[in-house]
Design a protein around this motif. Sequence first.
Motif, PDB file in Angstrom:
ATOM      1  N   ASN A 152       0.828  -1.203   0.000  1.00 60.85           N
ATOM      2  CA  ASN A 152       0.000   0.000   0.000  1.00 60.85           C
ATOM      3  C   ASN A 152       0.863   1.254   0.000  1.00 60.85           C
ATOM      4  OD1 ASN A 152       0.842   0.426   2.656  1.00 60.85           O
ATOM      5  ND2 ASN A 152      -1.056  -0.341   3.572  1.00 60.85           N
ATOM      6  N   ALA A 153       0.202   2.401  -0.024  1.00 62.76           N
ATOM      7  CA  ALA A 153       0.907   3.676  -0.137  1.00 62.76           C
ATOM      8  C   ALA A 153       1.828   3.939   1.043  1.00 62.76           C
ATOM      9  CB  ALA A 153      -0.095   4.817  -0.280  1.00 62.76           C
ATOM     10  N   ASN A 154       1.510   3.379   2.204  1.00 64.28           N
ATOM     11  CA  ASN A 154       2.326   3.579   3.401  1.00 64.28           C
ATOM     12  C   ASN A 154       3.441   2.559   3.544  1.00 64.28           C
ATOM     13  OD1 ASN A 154       0.750   5.788   4.221  1.00 64.28           O
ATOM     14  ND2 ASN A 154      -0.748   4.417   5.185  1.00 64.28           N
ATOM     15  N   GLY A 155       3.610   1.693   2.534  1.00 61.23           N
ATOM     16  CA  GLY A 155       4.714   0.748   2.548  1.00 61.23           C
ATOM     17  C   GLY A 155       4.438  -0.567   3.221  1.00 61.23           C
ATOM     18  N   GLU A 156       3.201  -0.819   3.653  1.00 58.95           N
ATOM     19  CA  GLU A 156       2.876  -2.095   4.292  1.00 58.95           C
ATOM     20  C   GLU A 156       2.774  -3.188   3.227  1.00 58.95           C
ATOM     21  OE1 GLU A 156       0.238  -0.254   8.007  1.00 58.95           O
ATOM     22  OE2 GLU A 156      -0.756  -1.007   6.195  1.00 58.95           O
ATOM     23  N   VAL A 157       3.474  -4.291   3.476  1.00 61.30           N
ATOM     24  CA  VAL A 157       3.534  -5.390   2.515  1.00 61.30           C
ATOM     25  C   VAL A 157       2.644  -6.534   3.010  1.00 61.30           C
ATOM     26  CG1 VAL A 157       5.029  -7.006   1.295  1.00 61.30           C
ATOM     27  CG2 VAL A 157       5.886  -4.725   1.921  1.00 61.30           C
ATOM     28  N   TYR A 158       1.713  -6.966   2.153  1.00 56.84           N
ATOM     29  CA  TYR A 158       0.792  -8.045   2.496  1.00 56.84           C
ATOM     30  C   TYR A 158       0.938  -9.175   1.489  1.00 56.84           C
ATOM     31  CZ  TYR A 158      -1.559  -4.664   5.547  1.00 56.84           C
ATOM     32  OH  TYR A 158      -1.856  -3.741   6.528  1.00 56.84           O
ATOM     33  N   ALA A 159       0.735 -10.399   1.975  1.00 62.84           N
ATOM     34  CA  ALA A 159       0.743 -11.586   1.115  1.00 62.84           C
ATOM     35  C   ALA A 159      -0.628 -12.242   1.163  1.00 62.84           C
ATOM     36  CB  ALA A 159       1.813 -12.567   1.578  1.00 62.84           C
ATOM     37  N   TYR A 160      -1.079 -12.738   0.015  1.00 61.48           N
ATOM     38  CA  TYR A 160      -2.353 -13.446  -0.093  1.00 61.48           C
ATOM     39  C   TYR A 160      -2.074 -14.930  -0.332  1.00 61.48           C
ATOM     40  CZ  TYR A 160      -4.614  -8.888  -0.466  1.00 61.48           C
ATOM     41  OH  TYR A 160      -5.066  -7.620  -0.222  1.00 61.48           O
ATOM     42  N   PHE A 161      -2.854 -15.762   0.396  1.00 61.52           N
ATOM     43  CA  PHE A 161      -2.685 -17.199   0.302  1.00 61.52           C
ATOM     44  C   PHE A 161      -3.988 -17.839  -0.163  1.00 61.52           C
ATOM     45  CE2 PHE A 161       0.231 -15.545   3.436  1.00 61.52           C
ATOM     46  CZ  PHE A 161       1.429 -16.169   3.122  1.00 61.52           C
ATOM     47  N   ALA A 162      -3.854 -18.984  -0.808  1.00 61.28           N
ATOM     48  CA  ALA A 162      -5.028 -19.635  -1.397  1.00 61.28           C
ATOM     49  C   ALA A 162      -6.019 -20.103  -0.339  1.00 61.28           C
ATOM     50  CB  ALA A 162      -4.577 -20.815  -2.252  1.00 61.28           C
ATOM     51  N   ASP A 163      -5.545 -20.481   0.843  1.00 57.34           N
ATOM     52  CA  ASP A 163      -6.426 -21.029   1.878  1.00 57.34           C
ATOM     53  C   ASP A 163      -6.833 -19.993   2.924  1.00 57.34           C
ATOM     54  OD1 ASP A 163      -3.917 -20.722   2.871  1.00 57.34           O
ATOM     55  OD2 ASP A 163      -3.848 -22.634   3.973  1.00 57.34           O
ATOM     56  N   GLN A 164      -6.558 -18.701   2.666  1.00 59.36           N
ATOM     57  CA  GLN A 164      -6.917 -17.660   3.629  1.00 59.36           C
ATOM     58  C   GLN A 164      -7.676 -16.544   2.925  1.00 59.36           C
ATOM     59  OE1 GLN A 164      -3.503 -16.219   5.806  1.00 59.36           O
ATOM     60  NE2 GLN A 164      -2.726 -18.289   6.252  1.00 59.36           N
ATOM     61  N   VAL A 165      -8.673 -16.020   3.613  1.00 54.57           N
ATOM     62  CA  VAL A 165      -9.444 -14.906   3.051  1.00 54.57           C
ATOM     63  C   VAL A 165      -8.720 -13.592   3.267  1.00 54.57           C
ATOM     64  CG1 VAL A 165     -11.614 -13.616   3.163  1.00 54.57           C
ATOM     65  CG2 VAL A 165     -11.624 -16.119   3.408  1.00 54.57           C
ATOM     66  N   ASP A 166      -8.235 -13.395   4.472  1.00 55.84           N
ATOM     67  CA  ASP A 166      -7.549 -12.141   4.800  1.00 55.84           C
ATOM     68  C   ASP A 166      -6.054 -12.253   4.502  1.00 55.84           C
ATOM     69  OD1 ASP A 166      -9.918 -11.010   5.746  1.00 55.84           O
ATOM     70  OD2 ASP A 166      -9.605 -11.904   7.750  1.00 55.84           O
ATOM     71  N   PRO A 167      -5.466 -11.156   4.034  1.00 53.81           N
ATOM     72  CA  PRO A 167      -4.026 -11.187   3.745  1.00 53.81           C
ATOM     73  C   PRO A 167      -3.207 -11.169   5.030  1.00 53.81           C
ATOM     74  CG  PRO A 167      -4.868  -8.977   3.428  1.00 53.81           C
ATOM     75  CD  PRO A 167      -6.065  -9.841   3.719  1.00 53.81           C
ATOM     76  N   GLN A 168      -1.969 -11.597   4.919  1.00 50.52           N
ATOM     77  CA  GLN A 168      -1.045 -11.605   6.053  1.00 50.52           C
ATOM     78  C   GLN A 168       0.003 -10.524   5.835  1.00 50.52           C
ATOM     79  OE1 GLN A 168       0.901 -15.374   6.778  1.00 50.52           O
ATOM     80  NE2 GLN A 168       2.653 -14.398   7.759  1.00 50.52           N
ATOM     81  N   GLN A 169       0.178  -9.651   6.853  1.00 54.31           N
ATOM     82  CA  GLN A 169       1.184  -8.598   6.734  1.00 54.31           C
ATOM     83  C   GLN A 169       2.566  -9.191   6.965  1.00 54.31           C
ATOM     84  OE1 GLN A 169       0.526  -5.071   9.059  1.00 54.31           O
ATOM     85  NE2 GLN A 169       2.444  -4.107   8.426  1.00 54.31           N
ATOM     86  N   LEU A 170       3.458  -8.911   6.000  1.00 60.29           N
ATOM     87  CA  LEU A 170       4.813  -9.444   6.061  1.00 60.29           C
ATOM     88  C   LEU A 170       5.805  -8.459   6.659  1.00 60.29           C
ATOM     89  CD1 LEU A 170       4.994 -11.093   2.520  1.00 60.29           C
ATOM     90  CD2 LEU A 170       4.284 -12.140   4.675  1.00 60.29           C
ATOM     91  N   GLY A 171       5.518  -7.182   6.541  1.00 60.43           N
ATOM     92  CA  GLY A 171       6.449  -6.181   7.041  1.00 60.43           C
ATOM     93  C   GLY A 171       6.108  -4.803   6.527  1.00 60.43           C
ATOM     94  N   GLN A 172       7.006  -3.871   6.754  1.00 65.11           N
ATOM     95  CA  GLN A 172       6.789  -2.466   6.426  1.00 65.11           C
ATOM     96  C   GLN A 172       8.001  -1.912   5.700  1.00 65.11           C
ATOM     97  OE1 GLN A 172       4.285   0.212   7.718  1.00 65.11           O
ATOM     98  NE2 GLN A 172       5.377   1.166   6.022  1.00 65.11           N
ATOM     99  N   LEU A 173       7.815  -1.493   4.434  1.00 64.34           N
ATOM    100  CA  LEU A 173       8.877  -0.790   3.723  1.00 64.34           C
ATOM    101  C   LEU A 173       8.972   0.634   4.241  1.00 64.34           C
ATOM    102  CD1 LEU A 173       8.287  -1.946   0.025  1.00 64.34           C
ATOM    103  CD2 LEU A 173      10.124  -2.673   1.561  1.00 64.34           C
TER     104      LEU A 173
END
Length: 261
Positions: A152-173
Motif C-alpha cells: 500500500n501507499a504507506n509501505g505495508e507489505v501483504y501476502a495473499y494465500f489460497a487457503d486464507q481470506v484475509d491477507p497476512q502482513q509481512l512487514g513495512q517498507l
Amino acid sequence: MKALQIAASGMAAQQMRVDVVSNNLANMSTTGYNARRADFADLHYDQIARPGSISAADGSVLPTGVQLGMGVRPSAVSVVLAQGTPTQTNGDLDVAIEGKGYLEVTLPSGGAAYTRDGALQRTADGLIVTSEGYQVAPGITIPSDAHSISINANGEVYAYFADQVDPQQLGQLTLTGFANEKGLEAIGSNLFVETPASGNPLTGTPGLEGLGVLRQGYLEESSVDAVREVTELIKAQRGYELNAKVITAADQMLSATTGLR
C-alpha cells in the motif's frame, strides 16, 4: 598574453558540459534517474588596479579599477531534483516513490545505500532485493506459497494465500530522507551513499514527516528532458567553437608580434 589560457579553460568547461549532457542522454531510460547539471565559476582576477584604490595621477579614488579575469572552472555537477513520470508496469514488486525519499538497501560490505529504483525482485528464498541483488531494508521475506503481494501507499507489505481470506502482513517498507539530497554521493547502479554534505539519514513511514508515498505496479521514469539536453548540447558546442576562435585570434596576434622587425 593570457587569452590562450583563458580560452583553454573555457574549452575545458564546455567539454565537461558536453560530458554531463551525454551522461544525461545515456540515462534517459534509467529508472529513477535524476538529470545532472554542470555549474561553473569564474577564476581569480588579476588586480591590475583595485576598485577604491587611490589613483597615482591625481589622488582620486578609482570607481571601478582594472580586474582581469583568468578564466572559468567547474564548481559542481549538481543533481536536478525532479519527479520522474510514473509508468504503469503492473508488477507485484514494482514500486514508484511519489514525492521525497529513497529506499534503503544493504551493500555486500554491510553498509547502507539508497535508491529510487523501485524495480524490486525476490530471491529463491523469498527475500525482497533490488535488481542488482541488494537486500531492501528492513529485510522482508515473501513465503513461497503466497500467490500475490500487495504494497500500500504507506509501505505495508501483504501476502495473499489460497487457503486464507484475509491477507497476512509481512512487514513495512520505509523511506529515507536527507536534509540535502544533492549532497549524496552517486556510486552507480542507481545507488547513493550519505556524505557529510547530505546530512544524516532520516528514516520513516512513507506518507509521513514529509516523505513520499509508494505506488505499487509503477516505476518512476528518468526525469531527463531530451529537448533541454539537446539545447544544452548545442549551446556547449557553440561555446567551445567561440573559445577555439579566441585561441586562433590570440595565435594570430602572437604571430604578428613575432614577425615584427
